[in-house]
Design a protein around this motif. Structure first.
Motif, short mmCIF file in Angstrom:
data_model
loop_
_atom_site.label_atom_id
_atom_site.label_comp_id
_atom_site.label_asym_id
_atom_site.label_seq_id
_atom_site.Cartn_x
_atom_site.Cartn_y
_atom_site.Cartn_z
N UNK A 300 0.85 -1.21 0.00
CA UNK A 300 0.00 0.00 0.00
C UNK A 300 0.88 1.25 0.00
N UNK A 301 1.97 1.21 0.73
CA UNK A 301 2.88 2.36 0.80
C UNK A 301 3.52 2.62 -0.57
N UNK A 302 3.95 1.54 -1.27
CA UNK A 302 4.55 1.72 -2.59
C UNK A 302 3.51 2.20 -3.60
N UNK A 303 2.29 1.66 -3.53
CA UNK A 303 1.22 2.09 -4.43
C UNK A 303 0.93 3.58 -4.25
N UNK A 304 0.88 4.01 -3.00
CA UNK A 304 0.64 5.43 -2.69
C UNK A 304 1.76 6.30 -3.26
N UNK A 305 3.00 5.81 -3.17
CA UNK A 305 4.16 6.56 -3.69
C UNK A 305 4.12 6.63 -5.22
N UNK A 306 3.69 5.54 -5.87
CA UNK A 306 3.56 5.54 -7.34
C UNK A 306 2.54 6.59 -7.78
N UNK A 307 1.39 6.62 -7.08
CA UNK A 307 0.35 7.61 -7.42
C UNK A 307 0.87 9.04 -7.25
N UNK A 308 1.54 9.29 -6.13
CA UNK A 308 2.04 10.64 -5.84
C UNK A 308 3.11 11.05 -6.85
N UNK A 309 4.00 10.11 -7.19
CA UNK A 309 5.07 10.40 -8.16
C UNK A 309 4.49 10.64 -9.55
N UNK A 311 1.53 11.79 -10.22
CA UNK A 311 0.85 13.10 -10.21
C UNK A 311 1.86 14.23 -10.42
N UNK A 312 3.07 14.08 -9.90
CA UNK A 312 4.11 15.10 -10.06
C UNK A 312 4.69 15.07 -11.49
N UNK A 313 4.86 13.86 -12.03
CA UNK A 313 5.52 13.72 -13.33
C UNK A 313 4.59 14.00 -14.51
N UNK A 314 3.33 13.55 -14.40
CA UNK A 314 2.43 13.60 -15.56
C UNK A 314 1.35 14.67 -15.41
#
Length: 314
Positions: A300-309, A311-314
């Motif tokens: 869940x922590x990695x999934x949350x980090x993928x979403x946040x990253x 949002x910043x990149x795309x």
């Protein structure tokens, strides 16, 4: 049943963990006496618990036979959900232990090439700041291979594409971004200096391409056909990046790559991007996970980090 059960029917029924254990024991032993003995219950107490459950659901869960009991289709459904519920409770304990230990768990993630270049590395770096003990297994493959791993339970989630609608049952898809493609060549290639490069300048050149059957190869061939041009015939088929980069550096061959991947290699001066915008796009990719799969705290922590990253990149 004549009416729909309340979603929280089990609260009204005061469903007990013991009843779930009894359902599983009955399924395993197919005998009320042996199931009761396995749970250190009396046979009348076990029979009453099953009858109470049947009365609440208004269905017969087990057929009483001369030599034992067989689950009905309703019983099979309840047994399956009982096993899932108890498995989730067992995992809850493991998750709490992992949280107390600083998220020293394991997460398995699958990823296709483009998000493997920037999105996932940044997300992993983000997670490692919070949970340095978390073990992360990253599997870089094509979407169809990753989907198979995901559906067999060997991945917690993946970043890729759903290729066929029939493969999407039970999956949750969160789109991230479309993936444009570009043409690349060696640094110093003579075509880099060509003024106003057009598609007709490329069809008769030597190319390194992904093999037939891949999405990118299909889109690449269609790009030339739509423009009324012959598709390139001087071609080497491979997806091995080690061979691709060696061929590019030693010849004047061209290659097609997702733009984000090409930009990464161009930043390392391994290759150069040709000054032409190709009318060629891959389908969008996104986060894919199983609808009923309960993620561990680490996943869940990695999934949350993928979403946040993302949002910043795309």
């Amino acid at each position: 049943m004549t009416e729909t059960l309340n979603p929280n029917w089990f609260l009204k029924a005061r469903l007990k963990t013991r009843q779930l254990l009894l359902l599983i024991a009955l399924d395993d032993h197919r005998n009320i006496h042996r199931a009761a003995e396995a749970l250190h219950m009396t046979q009348p107490a076990a029979s009453k618990q099953i009858k109470d459950l049947e009365d609440m659901l208004d269905v017969k869960l087990f057929e009483r036979l001369p030599r034992g009991m067989e689950p009905t289709m309703y019983g099979e459904t309840m047994v399956r959900h009982a096993r899932m519920a108890l498995t989730s409770l067992a995992l809850a304990h493991d998750d709490i232990v992992a949280l107390k230990a600083g998220l020293a768990g394991q997460v398995e993630v699958g990823v296709i090439m483009t998000p493997a270049m920037a999105l996932l590395p940044r997300a992993i770096a983000r997670v490692k700041q919070q949970a340095p003990m978390l073990r992360i297994g990253a599997h870089v493959e094509t979407s169809n291979i990753l989907l198979d791993k995901l559906q067999h339970g060997t991945l917690d989630f993946m970043i890729g594409r759903i290729l066929e609608k029939e493969n999407s049952a039970g999956l949750v898809y969160e789109e991230l971004i479309e993936e444009p493609a570009c043409a690349v060549c060696r640094v110093g290639h003579p075509m880099l200096a060509a003024p106003r490069l057009k598609l007709k300048d490329l069809y008769d050149k030597s190319w390194i391409l992904p093999p037939h059957g891949s999405i990118l190869r299909h889109r690449f061939d269609m790009m030339f056909r739509r423009a009324g041009l012959d598709i390139p015939v001087d071609v080497v088929d491979t997806t091995a990046l080690l061979l691709v980069t060696a061929l590019l550096q030693q010849t004047d061959m061209l290659h097609v790559l997702p733009l984000e991947v090409a930009q990464y290699y161009a930043s390392l001066n391994v290759l150069a991007i040709l000054p032409i915008e190709l009318p060629c796009k891959m389908d969008a990719f996104g986060i894919i996970r199983q609808q009923d799969h309960l993620l561990s705290p680490g996943a869940h922590l990695l999934l949350k980090a993928v979403r946040a990253t993302a949002a910043e990149m795309y």
